[in-house]
Motif scaffolding. Sequence first.
Motif, PDB file in Angstrom:
ATOM      1  N   VAL A 137       0.855  -1.177   0.000  1.00  0.00           N
ATOM      2  CA  VAL A 137       0.000   0.000   0.000  1.00  0.00           C
ATOM      3  C   VAL A 137       0.889   1.225   0.000  1.00  0.00           C
ATOM      4  O   VAL A 137       1.754   1.368   0.860  1.00  0.00           O
ATOM      5  CB  VAL A 137      -0.928   0.015   1.217  1.00  0.00           C
ATOM      6  CG1 VAL A 137      -1.792   1.258   1.205  1.00  0.00           C
ATOM      7  CG2 VAL A 137      -1.770  -1.239   1.233  1.00  0.00           C
ATOM      8  N   THR A 138       0.712   2.082  -0.930  1.00  0.00           N
ATOM      9  CA  THR A 138       1.539   3.279  -1.067  1.00  0.00           C
ATOM     10  C   THR A 138       0.818   4.457  -0.450  1.00  0.00           C
ATOM     11  O   THR A 138      -0.409   4.550  -0.493  1.00  0.00           O
ATOM     12  CB  THR A 138       1.842   3.561  -2.545  1.00  0.00           C
ATOM     13  OG1 THR A 138       0.602   3.730  -3.220  1.00  0.00           O
ATOM     14  CG2 THR A 138       2.605   2.416  -3.174  1.00  0.00           C
ATOM     15  N   THR A 139       1.573   5.338   0.115  1.00  0.00           N
ATOM     16  CA  THR A 139       0.989   6.551   0.685  1.00  0.00           C
ATOM     17  C   THR A 139       0.581   7.500  -0.421  1.00  0.00           C
ATOM     18  O   THR A 139       1.073   7.421  -1.554  1.00  0.00           O
ATOM     19  CB  THR A 139       2.006   7.225   1.605  1.00  0.00           C
ATOM     20  OG1 THR A 139       3.186   7.507   0.849  1.00  0.00           O
ATOM     21  CG2 THR A 139       2.351   6.345   2.780  1.00  0.00           C
ATOM     22  N   ALA A 140      -0.363   8.391  -0.085  1.00  0.00           N
ATOM     23  CA  ALA A 140      -0.869   9.323  -1.093  1.00  0.00           C
ATOM     24  C   ALA A 140       0.217  10.307  -1.485  1.00  0.00           C
ATOM     25  O   ALA A 140       0.987  10.787  -0.661  1.00  0.00           O
ATOM     26  CB  ALA A 140      -2.076  10.080  -0.535  1.00  0.00           C
ATOM     27  N   ALA A 141       0.239  10.573  -2.797  1.00  0.00           N
ATOM     28  CA  ALA A 141       1.212  11.533  -3.293  1.00  0.00           C
ATOM     29  C   ALA A 141       0.802  12.936  -2.867  1.00  0.00           C
ATOM     30  O   ALA A 141      -0.391  13.219  -2.722  1.00  0.00           O
ATOM     31  CB  ALA A 141       1.295  11.453  -4.819  1.00  0.00           C
ATOM     32  N   PRO A 142       1.752  13.790  -2.644  1.00  0.00           N
ATOM     33  CA  PRO A 142       1.390  15.168  -2.262  1.00  0.00           C
ATOM     34  C   PRO A 142       0.608  15.859  -3.355  1.00  0.00           C
ATOM     35  O   PRO A 142       0.861  15.653  -4.542  1.00  0.00           O
ATOM     36  CB  PRO A 142       2.753  15.835  -2.012  1.00  0.00           C
ATOM     37  CG  PRO A 142       3.732  15.010  -2.789  1.00  0.00           C
ATOM     38  CD  PRO A 142       3.208  13.608  -2.741  1.00  0.00           C
ATOM     39  N   ALA A 143      -0.400  16.648  -2.951  1.00  0.00           N
ATOM     40  CA  ALA A 143      -1.243  17.342  -3.925  1.00  0.00           C
ATOM     41  C   ALA A 143      -0.438  18.432  -4.606  1.00  0.00           C
ATOM     42  O   ALA A 143       0.327  19.156  -3.981  1.00  0.00           O
ATOM     43  CB  ALA A 143      -2.456  17.948  -3.221  1.00  0.00           C
ATOM     44  N   THR A 144      -0.649  18.512  -5.901  1.00  0.00           N
ATOM     45  CA  THR A 144       0.029  19.546  -6.691  1.00  0.00           C
ATOM     46  C   THR A 144      -1.009  20.385  -7.401  1.00  0.00           C
ATOM     47  O   THR A 144      -2.035  19.867  -7.856  1.00  0.00           O
ATOM     48  CB  THR A 144       0.969  18.905  -7.721  1.00  0.00           C
ATOM     49  OG1 THR A 144       0.210  18.030  -8.567  1.00  0.00           O
ATOM     50  CG2 THR A 144       2.082  18.128  -7.042  1.00  0.00           C
ATOM     51  N   ILE A 145      -0.772  21.645  -7.528  1.00  0.00           N
ATOM     52  CA  ILE A 145      -1.655  22.573  -8.231  1.00  0.00           C
ATOM     53  C   ILE A 145      -1.133  22.736  -9.646  1.00  0.00           C
ATOM     54  O   ILE A 145      -0.002  23.194  -9.866  1.00  0.00           O
ATOM     55  CB  ILE A 145      -1.710  23.926  -7.501  1.00  0.00           C
ATOM     56  CG1 ILE A 145      -2.223  23.728  -6.071  1.00  0.00           C
ATOM     57  CG2 ILE A 145      -2.582  24.906  -8.268  1.00  0.00           C
ATOM     58  CD1 ILE A 145      -2.222  24.992  -5.253  1.00  0.00           C
ATOM     59  N   GLU A 146      -1.938  22.302 -10.624  1.00  0.00           N
ATOM     60  CA  GLU A 146      -1.497  22.363 -12.009  1.00  0.00           C
ATOM     61  C   GLU A 146      -1.554  23.770 -12.567  1.00  0.00           C
ATOM     62  O   GLU A 146      -0.743  24.151 -13.399  1.00  0.00           O
ATOM     63  CB  GLU A 146      -2.355  21.423 -12.863  1.00  0.00           C
ATOM     64  CG  GLU A 146      -2.220  19.957 -12.437  1.00  0.00           C
ATOM     65  CD  GLU A 146      -3.056  19.049 -13.292  1.00  0.00           C
ATOM     66  OE1 GLU A 146      -3.784  19.596 -14.156  1.00  0.00           O
ATOM     67  OE2 GLU A 146      -2.987  17.825 -13.120  1.00  0.00           O
ATOM     68  N   SER A 147      -2.544  24.536 -12.166  1.00  0.00           N
ATOM     69  CA  SER A 147      -2.679  25.891 -12.689  1.00  0.00           C
ATOM     70  C   SER A 147      -3.252  26.772 -11.594  1.00  0.00           C
ATOM     71  O   SER A 147      -4.021  26.314 -10.759  1.00  0.00           O
ATOM     72  CB  SER A 147      -3.585  25.927 -13.916  1.00  0.00           C
ATOM     73  OG  SER A 147      -4.882  25.489 -13.579  1.00  0.00           O
ATOM     74  N   LYS A 148      -2.910  28.000 -11.639  1.00  0.00           N
ATOM     75  CA  LYS A 148      -3.383  28.932 -10.636  1.00  0.00           C
ATOM     76  C   LYS A 148      -4.821  29.328 -10.905  1.00  0.00           C
ATOM     77  O   LYS A 148      -5.283  29.266 -12.056  1.00  0.00           O
ATOM     78  CB  LYS A 148      -2.498  30.165 -10.608  1.00  0.00           C
ATOM     79  CG  LYS A 148      -2.521  30.963 -11.898  1.00  0.00           C
ATOM     80  CD  LYS A 148      -1.618  32.179 -11.789  1.00  0.00           C
ATOM     81  CE  LYS A 148      -1.638  33.017 -13.073  1.00  0.00           C
ATOM     82  NZ  LYS A 148      -0.787  34.203 -12.963  1.00  0.00           N
ATOM     83  N   PRO A 149      -5.587  29.716  -9.925  1.00  0.00           N
ATOM     84  CA  PRO A 149      -6.981  30.149 -10.157  1.00  0.00           C
ATOM     85  C   PRO A 149      -7.040  31.367 -11.057  1.00  0.00           C
ATOM     86  O   PRO A 149      -6.174  32.244 -11.007  1.00  0.00           O
ATOM     87  CB  PRO A 149      -7.501  30.457  -8.750  1.00  0.00           C
ATOM     88  CG  PRO A 149      -6.459  30.009  -7.805  1.00  0.00           C
ATOM     89  CD  PRO A 149      -5.207  29.754  -8.525  1.00  0.00           C
ATOM     90  N   GLN A 150      -8.074  31.387 -11.875  1.00  0.00           N
ATOM     91  CA  GLN A 150      -8.260  32.491 -12.805  1.00  0.00           C
ATOM     92  C   GLN A 150      -9.611  33.131 -12.586  1.00  0.00           C
ATOM     93  O   GLN A 150     -10.572  32.462 -12.214  1.00  0.00           O
ATOM     94  CB  GLN A 150      -8.143  32.003 -14.260  1.00  0.00           C
ATOM     95  CG  GLN A 150      -6.773  31.422 -14.593  1.00  0.00           C
ATOM     96  CD  GLN A 150      -6.711  30.935 -16.015  1.00  0.00           C
ATOM     97  OE1 GLN A 150      -7.704  30.993 -16.743  1.00  0.00           O
ATOM     98  NE2 GLN A 150      -5.547  30.455 -16.423  1.00  0.00           N
ATOM     99  N   MET A 151      -9.680  34.410 -12.809  1.00  0.00           N
ATOM    100  CA  MET A 151     -10.939  35.134 -12.700  1.00  0.00           C
ATOM    101  C   MET A 151     -11.833  34.811 -13.884  1.00  0.00           C
ATOM    102  O   MET A 151     -11.362  34.678 -15.021  1.00  0.00           O
ATOM    103  CB  MET A 151     -10.671  36.640 -12.655  1.00  0.00           C
ATOM    104  CG  MET A 151      -9.911  37.089 -11.417  1.00  0.00           C
ATOM    105  SD  MET A 151     -10.853  36.819  -9.899  1.00  0.00           S
ATOM    106  CE  MET A 151     -12.187  37.989 -10.172  1.00  0.00           C
ATOM    107  N   TYR A 152     -13.160  34.665 -13.604  1.00  0.00           N
ATOM    108  CA  TYR A 152     -14.108  34.374 -14.684  1.00  0.00           C
ATOM    109  C   TYR A 152     -14.348  35.619 -15.521  1.00  0.00           C
ATOM    110  O   TYR A 152     -14.564  36.710 -14.993  1.00  0.00           O
ATOM    111  CB  TYR A 152     -15.441  33.892 -14.103  1.00  0.00           C
ATOM    112  CG  TYR A 152     -16.535  33.778 -15.132  1.00  0.00           C
ATOM    113  CD1 TYR A 152     -16.577  32.709 -16.019  1.00  0.00           C
ATOM    114  CD2 TYR A 152     -17.524  34.760 -15.217  1.00  0.00           C
ATOM    115  CE1 TYR A 152     -17.566  32.606 -16.949  1.00  0.00           C
ATOM    116  CE2 TYR A 152     -18.519  34.667 -16.159  1.00  0.00           C
ATOM    117  CZ  TYR A 152     -18.543  33.582 -17.017  1.00  0.00           C
ATOM    118  OH  TYR A 152     -19.535  33.495 -17.946  1.00  0.00           O
TER     119      TYR A 152
END
Length: 294
Positions: free
Chosen positions: A103-118
């Motif tokens: 059983v492998t531990t969860a990989a650290p969360a990564t943010i692929e892109s920064k939030p953008q304004m609509y």
Amino acid sequence: MASFDDELALFEAEINSIVTEPDAAPSTSAAPSGTGSASTISAPPSITAPPVPPVVLMPTVPLLVPPVASIVNFGAAAALTNAGGLMLPPQLRNQINQQGGGVTTAAPATIESKPQMYAPAKADDPNKKIEEMKTMALPADVELNELRKAKQRNEQNSYLGQVQRGEKKMKRFVRCAGGEQWEDPSLAEWDPNDFRVFCGDLGNEVSDELLAKAFRKYPSFQKAKVVRDGKSNKSKGYGFVSFKSQEDYIRAMREMDGKYVGNRPIKLRKSNWKDRSMEVVKKKIKQKKKLGLM
């Protein structure tokens, strides 16, 4: 002065005797102070502490951890371990990894892109902007629009509309029935070349709008009117519906006969309004005279 030195020497001797002979029995006799004989001081009683019981150490019991195979193969634990151990506590995750459970531990969360304004999409096409600005019409608005179109169509095709455009001259509409004659100027509001339906057995609650609503589904519908008494304005129990197309006239006669308009089923038949015209009545009288019927 000599007596003080003698007493000090005796005190030291007594102390030495207590240190060297702790088990000696203390003497209770003492010489009088005036004679200067040696006196003994009894040792204080010794206080013995109670015996301390021996400390018994319990054997340590190791913590039993179920095998990894039982976690993987059964129940909700299988879903937890198969999902990468994300829902297991960190103690079990580390212990399973150390035992080789796979059983492998969860990989650290990564943010692929920064939030953008609509930002709304820009429409380059002007027609698209017009479509976006359109709103949903209410059913009542649709009905009013259809009635307005039918009214405009009837005004253009009516005898009064032809007179206003200069196509015809205004005339009198004299009616004759049951040996009586009268003038009906309301006939100028109808199309003289229409296909008109007589609607009988109408209730008192039926109005022009309700009768028009029942026949508005036909494309060539023009006008609907309930005949009322001139003095009391009460319904006489019948009315008329006008169509420009013969196909819609035939369909309405087949589909709407016996259908409820208001609280009663209506009865339809072809309108004979032209037969009550004064000109038509005079022609019929002449034909009857020729045939000898009059």
